[in-house]
Design a protein around this motif. Structure first.
Motif, PDB file in Angstrom:
ATOM      1  N   TRP A 156     -71.470 -20.039 -35.863  1.00  0.00           N
ATOM      2  CA  TRP A 156     -70.335 -19.059 -36.705  1.00  0.00           C
ATOM      3  C   TRP A 156     -69.815 -18.328 -35.679  1.00  0.00           C
ATOM      4  O   TRP A 156     -69.149 -17.621 -35.696  1.00  0.00           O
ATOM      5  CB  TRP A 156     -70.500 -18.672 -37.929  1.00  0.00           C
ATOM      6  N   GLN A 157     -70.333 -18.478 -34.198  1.00  0.00           N
ATOM      7  CA  GLN A 157     -70.242 -17.130 -33.454  1.00  0.00           C
ATOM      8  C   GLN A 157     -69.110 -17.489 -32.266  1.00  0.00           C
ATOM      9  O   GLN A 157     -69.056 -19.071 -32.647  1.00  0.00           O
ATOM     10  CB  GLN A 157     -71.346 -16.398 -32.357  1.00  0.00           C
ATOM     11  N   LYS A 158     -68.101 -16.531 -32.234  1.00  0.00           N
ATOM     12  CA  LYS A 158     -66.936 -16.669 -31.615  1.00  0.00           C
ATOM     13  C   LYS A 158     -67.538 -17.353 -29.903  1.00  0.00           C
ATOM     14  O   LYS A 158     -68.730 -16.700 -29.551  1.00  0.00           O
ATOM     15  CB  LYS A 158     -66.108 -16.098 -31.179  1.00  0.00           C
ATOM     16  N   GLU A 195     -66.135 -17.629 -35.432  1.00  0.00           N
ATOM     17  CA  GLU A 195     -65.034 -18.208 -34.900  1.00  0.00           C
ATOM     18  C   GLU A 195     -63.184 -18.401 -35.874  1.00  0.00           C
ATOM     19  O   GLU A 195     -63.452 -17.598 -37.170  1.00  0.00           O
ATOM     20  CB  GLU A 195     -65.352 -19.972 -35.024  1.00  0.00           C
ATOM     21  N   LEU A 196     -62.142 -18.644 -35.435  1.00  0.00           N
ATOM     22  CA  LEU A 196     -61.103 -17.864 -36.385  1.00  0.00           C
ATOM     23  C   LEU A 196     -60.950 -18.684 -37.216  1.00  0.00           C
ATOM     24  O   LEU A 196     -60.843 -18.478 -38.799  1.00  0.00           O
ATOM     25  CB  LEU A 196     -59.657 -18.591 -35.004  1.00  0.00           C
ATOM     26  N   TRP A 197     -61.294 -20.287 -37.375  1.00  0.00           N
ATOM     27  CA  TRP A 197     -61.101 -21.474 -38.377  1.00  0.00           C
ATOM     28  C   TRP A 197     -61.981 -21.019 -39.026  1.00  0.00           C
ATOM     29  O   TRP A 197     -62.175 -20.963 -40.337  1.00  0.00           O
ATOM     30  CB  TRP A 197     -60.910 -23.012 -37.945  1.00  0.00           C
ATOM     31  N   LEU A 198     -63.630 -20.474 -38.815  1.00  0.00           N
ATOM     32  CA  LEU A 198     -63.991 -19.770 -40.191  1.00  0.00           C
ATOM     33  C   LEU A 198     -63.805 -19.011 -40.581  1.00  0.00           C
ATOM     34  O   LEU A 198     -63.461 -18.299 -42.070  1.00  0.00           O
ATOM     35  CB  LEU A 198     -65.933 -19.469 -39.344  1.00  0.00           C
ATOM     36  N   VAL A 199     -63.096 -17.850 -39.659  1.00  0.00           N
ATOM     37  CA  VAL A 199     -61.926 -16.850 -40.761  1.00  0.00           C
ATOM     38  C   VAL A 199     -61.540 -16.699 -41.749  1.00  0.00           C
ATOM     39  O   VAL A 199     -61.277 -17.012 -42.829  1.00  0.00           O
ATOM     40  CB  VAL A 199     -62.303 -15.142 -39.836  1.00  0.00           C
ATOM     41  N   ARG A 200     -60.401 -18.086 -40.856  1.00  0.00           N
ATOM     42  CA  ARG A 200     -59.215 -18.941 -42.038  1.00  0.00           C
ATOM     43  C   ARG A 200     -59.744 -19.314 -43.923  1.00  0.00           C
ATOM     44  O   ARG A 200     -59.071 -19.026 -44.200  1.00  0.00           O
ATOM     45  CB  ARG A 200     -58.823 -19.705 -41.008  1.00  0.00           C
ATOM     46  N   ILE A 201     -61.003 -19.961 -42.772  1.00  0.00           N
ATOM     47  CA  ILE A 201     -61.663 -20.499 -44.128  1.00  0.00           C
ATOM     48  C   ILE A 201     -62.447 -19.890 -45.497  1.00  0.00           C
ATOM     49  O   ILE A 201     -62.178 -20.098 -46.321  1.00  0.00           O
ATOM     50  CB  ILE A 201     -62.642 -21.716 -43.882  1.00  0.00           C
ATOM     51  N   LYS A 240     -51.062 -14.102 -31.620  1.00  0.00           N
ATOM     52  CA  LYS A 240     -50.257 -14.769 -30.647  1.00  0.00           C
ATOM     53  C   LYS A 240     -51.432 -15.631 -31.092  1.00  0.00           C
ATOM     54  O   LYS A 240     -51.076 -16.933 -31.178  1.00  0.00           O
ATOM     55  CB  LYS A 240     -50.765 -14.860 -29.408  1.00  0.00           C
ATOM     56  N   ARG A 241     -52.549 -15.386 -31.635  1.00  0.00           N
ATOM     57  CA  ARG A 241     -53.965 -16.349 -32.074  1.00  0.00           C
ATOM     58  C   ARG A 241     -53.297 -16.972 -33.136  1.00  0.00           C
ATOM     59  O   ARG A 241     -54.094 -17.379 -33.884  1.00  0.00           O
ATOM     60  CB  ARG A 241     -54.855 -16.206 -31.672  1.00  0.00           C
ATOM     61  N   GLY A 242     -52.615 -15.931 -34.026  1.00  0.00           N
ATOM     62  CA  GLY A 242     -52.562 -16.434 -35.557  1.00  0.00           C
ATOM     63  C   GLY A 242     -51.836 -17.206 -36.203  1.00  0.00           C
ATOM     64  O   GLY A 242     -50.140 -17.059 -35.006  1.00  0.00           O
ATOM     65  N   LYS A 243     -51.119 -17.107 -36.840  1.00  0.00           N
ATOM     66  CA  LYS A 243     -50.638 -18.529 -37.978  1.00  0.00           C
ATOM     67  C   LYS A 243     -49.635 -17.629 -38.175  1.00  0.00           C
ATOM     68  O   LYS A 243     -48.512 -17.721 -38.176  1.00  0.00           O
ATOM     69  CB  LYS A 243     -51.165 -19.296 -38.592  1.00  0.00           C
ATOM     70  N   LEU A 244     -49.838 -16.364 -39.241  1.00  0.00           N
ATOM     71  CA  LEU A 244     -48.882 -15.753 -40.108  1.00  0.00           C
ATOM     72  C   LEU A 244     -48.320 -15.089 -38.782  1.00  0.00           C
ATOM     73  O   LEU A 244     -47.370 -14.226 -38.609  1.00  0.00           O
ATOM     74  CB  LEU A 244     -48.803 -15.948 -40.825  1.00  0.00           C
ATOM     75  N   ALA A 245     -49.428 -13.677 -39.652  1.00  0.00           N
ATOM     76  CA  ALA A 245     -49.371 -12.631 -38.532  1.00  0.00           C
ATOM     77  C   ALA A 245     -51.065 -12.012 -37.697  1.00  0.00           C
ATOM     78  O   ALA A 245     -50.470 -11.263 -36.930  1.00  0.00           O
ATOM     79  CB  ALA A 245     -49.207 -10.881 -39.822  1.00  0.00           C
ATOM     80  N   GLY A 292     -57.553 -11.720 -35.910  1.00  0.00           N
ATOM     81  CA  GLY A 292     -57.745  -9.904 -35.223  1.00  0.00           C
ATOM     82  C   GLY A 292     -59.799  -9.655 -36.215  1.00  0.00           C
ATOM     83  O   GLY A 292     -60.139  -9.356 -35.560  1.00  0.00           O
ATOM     84  N   LEU A 293     -59.065 -10.089 -37.067  1.00  0.00           N
ATOM     85  CA  LEU A 293     -60.835  -9.865 -37.787  1.00  0.00           C
ATOM     86  C   LEU A 293     -61.755 -11.046 -37.271  1.00  0.00           C
ATOM     87  O   LEU A 293     -63.011 -10.573 -36.940  1.00  0.00           O
ATOM     88  CB  LEU A 293     -60.966 -10.558 -39.552  1.00  0.00           C
ATOM     89  N   SER A 294     -61.335 -12.293 -36.754  1.00  0.00           N
ATOM     90  CA  SER A 294     -62.353 -12.760 -36.325  1.00  0.00           C
ATOM     91  C   SER A 294     -62.630 -12.334 -34.385  1.00  0.00           C
ATOM     92  O   SER A 294     -63.517 -12.591 -34.405  1.00  0.00           O
ATOM     93  CB  SER A 294     -61.875 -14.026 -36.087  1.00  0.00           C
ATOM     94  N   ASP A 295     -62.026 -12.040 -33.477  1.00  0.00           N
ATOM     95  CA  ASP A 295     -62.636 -10.932 -32.956  1.00  0.00           C
ATOM     96  C   ASP A 295     -62.979  -9.230 -33.087  1.00  0.00           C
ATOM     97  O   ASP A 295     -64.300  -9.196 -32.553  1.00  0.00           O
ATOM     98  CB  ASP A 295     -61.690 -10.133 -32.396  1.00  0.00           C
ATOM     99  N   TYR A 296     -63.175  -8.859 -34.267  1.00  0.00           N
ATOM    100  CA  TYR A 296     -64.051  -7.575 -35.228  1.00  0.00           C
ATOM    101  C   TYR A 296     -65.485  -7.863 -34.986  1.00  0.00           C
ATOM    102  O   TYR A 296     -65.928  -7.685 -34.317  1.00  0.00           O
ATOM    103  CB  TYR A 296     -63.098  -6.990 -36.161  1.00  0.00           C
ATOM    104  N   PHE A 297     -65.330  -9.212 -35.924  1.00  0.00           N
ATOM    105  CA  PHE A 297     -66.643  -9.690 -35.963  1.00  0.00           C
ATOM    106  C   PHE A 297     -67.243 -10.633 -35.253  1.00  0.00           C
ATOM    107  O   PHE A 297     -68.295 -10.743 -35.413  1.00  0.00           O
ATOM    108  CB  PHE A 297     -66.505 -10.039 -37.447  1.00  0.00           C
ATOM    109  N   ASN A 298     -66.912 -10.955 -34.533  1.00  0.00           N
ATOM    110  CA  ASN A 298     -67.342 -11.701 -32.784  1.00  0.00           C
ATOM    111  C   ASN A 298     -66.917 -13.471 -34.342  1.00  0.00           C
ATOM    112  O   ASN A 298     -68.823 -13.619 -33.637  1.00  0.00           O
ATOM    113  CB  ASN A 298     -67.823 -11.674 -32.382  1.00  0.00           C
TER     114      ASN A 298
END
Length: 133
Positions: A88-90, A31-37, A13-18, A23-29
Motif C-alpha cells: 500500500w505504500q507509495k 498509493e493513489l489508487w488505494l486512496v481512491r478505492i 495534476k494527479r487528481g481526476k476531479l479536484a 493530496g491524501l495519498s501524498d500526505y499518508f504516503n
C-alpha cells in the motif's frame, strides 16, 4: 532529530476531479489508487452524501499544491528513488528501483569516463599550458 513537516495539499495534476485523493495519498504516503478505492468504498458502504460533502469541503478548503511545495521537498536535481516495502505504500517496487538506480549509475559512469578522456587528452594539456601564459 529533524522531522520533515508534512502539509496537506490537493494535487489537481494527479487528481481526476479536484486532486483531494491525490493530496491524501501524498500526505499518508499511500498509493493513489488505494486512496481512491478507500474513498469510493467508504462513500458507498457507510454514508455517501457525507463523504461527498467532505470531499467538496476539502476541495474548497485545501490549498492547491504548487511548484514551490514540490521544490521545497526536494533540494536536488535528481529525484530520490523511493522504494516501497509494503504493497500500500507509495513508491517503486524494489526490483524497479534497482533497475532505475542501475540506469542512473550507468549514465554517471559514462559522464565520468568522458571527463577522464578529456582530462587525459593532449588537447586539455595544451589548453592548460596556454592558460598559464
Amino acid at each position: 532529530m529533524s522531522h520533515k513537516r508534512r502539509e496537506l495539499y490537493r494535487d489537481p495534476k494527479r487528481g481526476k476531479l479536484a486532486g483531494v485523493c491525490a493530496g491524501l495519498s501524498d500526505y499518508f504516503n499511500m498509493e493513489l489508487w488505494l486512496v481512491r478505492i478507500l474513498f469510493v468504498t467508504a462513500a458507498l458502504l457507510s454514508g455517501g452524501p457525507l463523504f461527498v460533502v467532505i470531499y467538496i469541503a476539502c476541495w474548497f478548503i485545501l490549498d492547491r499544491k504548487t511548484i514551490e511545495h514540490d521544490q521545497s521537498s526536494s533540494s536536488h536535481d535528481i529525484d530520490p528513488v523511493s522504494v516501497k516495502f509494503k504493497v500500500w505504500q507509495k513508491g517503486e517496487p524494489p526490483r524497479q528501483a534497482l533497475f532505475d538506480l542501475k540506469d542512473r549509475l550507468g549514465k554517471l559512469d559514462d559522464r565520468i569516463q568522458s571527463m577522464e578522456r578529456y582530462v587525459t587528452s593532449p588537447e586539455f594539456t595544451v589548453k592548460r599550458e596556454i592558460n598559464k601564459l
